[in-house]
Design an enzyme around this catalytic site. Structure first.
Site, PDB file in Angstrom:
ATOM      1  N   ASP A  32      49.849  66.246  30.146  1.00 18.15           N
ATOM      2  CA  ASP A  32      50.656  65.068  29.798  1.00 18.15           C
ATOM      3  C   ASP A  32      52.020  65.576  29.356  1.00 18.15           C
ATOM      4  O   ASP A  32      52.201  66.761  29.059  1.00 18.15           O
ATOM      5  CB  ASP A  32      49.971  64.285  28.664  1.00 18.15           C
ATOM      6  CG  ASP A  32      50.774  63.056  28.241  1.00 18.15           C
ATOM      7  OD1 ASP A  32      51.301  62.358  29.129  1.00 18.15           O
ATOM      8  OD2 ASP A  32      50.906  62.808  27.034  1.00 18.15           O
ATOM      9  N   CYS A  95      49.053  61.149  32.393  1.00 18.98           N
ATOM     10  CA  CYS A  95      50.354  60.579  32.033  1.00 18.98           C
ATOM     11  C   CYS A  95      50.677  59.504  33.066  1.00 18.98           C
ATOM     12  O   CYS A  95      50.789  59.802  34.267  1.00 18.98           O
ATOM     13  CB  CYS A  95      51.399  61.694  32.070  1.00 18.98           C
ATOM     14  SG  CYS A  95      53.083  61.145  31.758  1.00 18.98           S
ATOM     15  N   CYS A 205      50.326  53.652  28.595  1.00 18.52           N
ATOM     16  CA  CYS A 205      50.836  55.000  28.327  1.00 18.52           C
ATOM     17  C   CYS A 205      49.750  55.686  27.508  1.00 18.52           C
ATOM     18  O   CYS A 205      49.194  55.075  26.583  1.00 18.52           O
ATOM     19  CB  CYS A 205      52.136  54.906  27.527  1.00 18.52           C
ATOM     20  SG  CYS A 205      52.679  56.480  26.818  1.00 18.52           S
ATOM     21  N   HIS A 207      49.787  57.833  25.305  1.00 21.56           N
ATOM     22  CA  HIS A 207      50.053  58.015  23.875  1.00 21.56           C
ATOM     23  C   HIS A 207      49.576  56.805  23.044  1.00 21.56           C
ATOM     24  O   HIS A 207      49.276  56.949  21.862  1.00 21.56           O
ATOM     25  CB  HIS A 207      51.562  58.184  23.615  1.00 21.56           C
ATOM     26  CG  HIS A 207      52.114  59.545  23.947  1.00 21.56           C
ATOM     27  ND1 HIS A 207      52.248  60.005  25.224  1.00 21.56           N
ATOM     28  CD2 HIS A 207      52.580  60.529  23.129  1.00 21.56           C
ATOM     29  CE1 HIS A 207      52.783  61.222  25.195  1.00 21.56           C
ATOM     30  NE2 HIS A 207      52.989  61.566  23.939  1.00 21.56           N
TER      31      HIS A 207
HETATM   32  N1  DGL Z   1      51.756  59.737  27.936  1.00 26.13           N
HETATM   33  C1  DGL Z   1      52.837  59.441  28.843  1.00 26.13           C
HETATM   34  C2  DGL Z   1      52.462  58.257  29.728  1.00 26.13           C
HETATM   35  O1  DGL Z   1      51.287  57.938  29.843  1.00 26.13           O
HETATM   36  C3  DGL Z   1      54.106  59.307  28.063  1.00 26.13           C
HETATM   37  C4  DGL Z   1      55.315  59.375  28.902  1.00 26.13           C
HETATM   38  C5  DGL Z   1      56.547  59.865  28.168  1.00 26.13           C
HETATM   39  O2  DGL Z   1      56.562  61.034  27.783  1.00 26.13           O
HETATM   40  O3  DGL Z   1      57.488  59.082  28.030  1.00 26.13           O
HETATM   41  O4  DGL Z   1      53.291  57.655  30.359  1.00 26.13           O
END
Ligand code: DGL
Length: 299
Positions: A32, A95, A205, A207
């Site tokens: 990610d 990600c 996302c 996160h």
């Molecule tokens: N975890 C990433 C996602 O699912 C975050 C993307 C980012 O770094 O902006 O999109």
């Protein structure tokens, strides 16, 4: 190059020699832009407890959601190639942003099976009674062709309120998942969705599942949160089976190997506090292809 950073060195795992020789003991690579993919790693560990896992957090370059497409594709390929060089038998692009921009290219260039993640538009359309759902994702994901096509395919009869989650990835990268500032930011994004009648929220996302407690406090129990990590783990299981790549049955894998392109302090903290994974974190330098680790372009 790798350098040990946090926690004590991993114990040697028990020798797999007594296990049957069948199966593929190589690790599954998961990556990610930073810490968010840990929410996918958590689901993969629960679904596939016999598999060895190798995780890369590209925290030095997070957030990807503010980067251009060429940069995201470069990082995806560089990290994918690095994971292959470390023996990964399959790759999970944990990600949404990297999947949206570069999974097709990664599948073209890398020789191992690749699983991506996408916002759960289809499950949200199935769950929403009010036919109004919110989507929180990065701006890159929301603007992508893949996202537009998801909406077209699965949700023609559902209204989706799409909100870029500016600032949320950065907060998780700092391990700030429950501060007053974060709650205020989340409230700004979620309250208009609730006022419009949304009963479902897609966490688009990886996160964001780490913010679920804060989101539930703001929205209450009537908002259904859609997180696709368990579905991704199941899809990974199917892909491993289809390719004859499953780990030997009954094998006790080593603890997940966690790597970070930055100091790794926050990766260690989030993994230990939220996943109960108190393991060694390695710092890794993964230069973009054609670009040296110090940022200079190779000739
Ligand atoms: N975890 C990433 C996602 O699912 C975050 C993307 C980012 O770094 O902006 O999109």
């Amino acid at each position: 190059m790798t350098a040990p950073l946090h926690a004590s060195p991993p114990e040697c795992s028990s020798s797999p020699q007594s296990s049957p020789a069948r199966g593929n003991a190589a690790p599954i690579g998961i990556f990610d832009s930073g810490l968010g993919g840990l929410s996918v790693l958590r689901a993969v560990r629960a679904q596939l407890p016999h598999e060895a896992l190798l995780y890369v957090a590209d925290s030095l370059h997070a957030p990807y959601g503010l980067r251009d497409n060429a940069f995201i594709s470069e990082r995806t390929l560089a990290i994918g190639e690095w994971l292959v060089s470390q023996g990964a038998k399959a790759l999970v692009v944990a990600c949404n942003t990297a999947t949206a921009e570069s999974i097709a290219l990664a599948r073209e260039r890398l020789s191992i099976p690749i699983i991506g993640v996408e916002p759960g538009i289809k499950p949200a359309a199935g769950l929403s009674a009010s036919r109004i759902a919110g989507v929180l994702a990065t701006q890159v994901t929301l603007r992508s062709e893949r996202f537009r096509s998801l909406i077209e395919r699965y949700a023609a009869d559902c209204r989706f309120i799409c909100q870029p989650g500016h600032g949320l990835v950065e907060a998780v990268e700092r391990c700030e998942i429950d501060t007053p500032e974060l709650r205020a930011l989340l409230a700004r994004y979620i309250e208009p969705m609730l006022a419009a009648g949304a009963d479902t929220l897609v966490l688009g996302c990886t996160h964001y599942p780490f913010l679920d407690a804060a989101i539930r406090d703001i929205a209450g129990p009537s908002l259904t949160l859609v997180d696709t990590s368990v579905a991704i783990a199941r899809q990974l299981e199917r892909v491993l089976e289809a390719n004859g790549l499953g780990a030997p049955v009954g094998r006790q894998p080593p603890p997940p190997r966690l790597c970070s392109t930055d100091g790794g302090v926050h990766l260690h903290r989030l993994a230990s506090t939220l996943l109960g994974l108190d393991v060694w974190v390695e710092r890794v330098e993964i230069a973009a292809r054609g670009v040296a680790a110090d940022g200079s372009h190779a000739v």
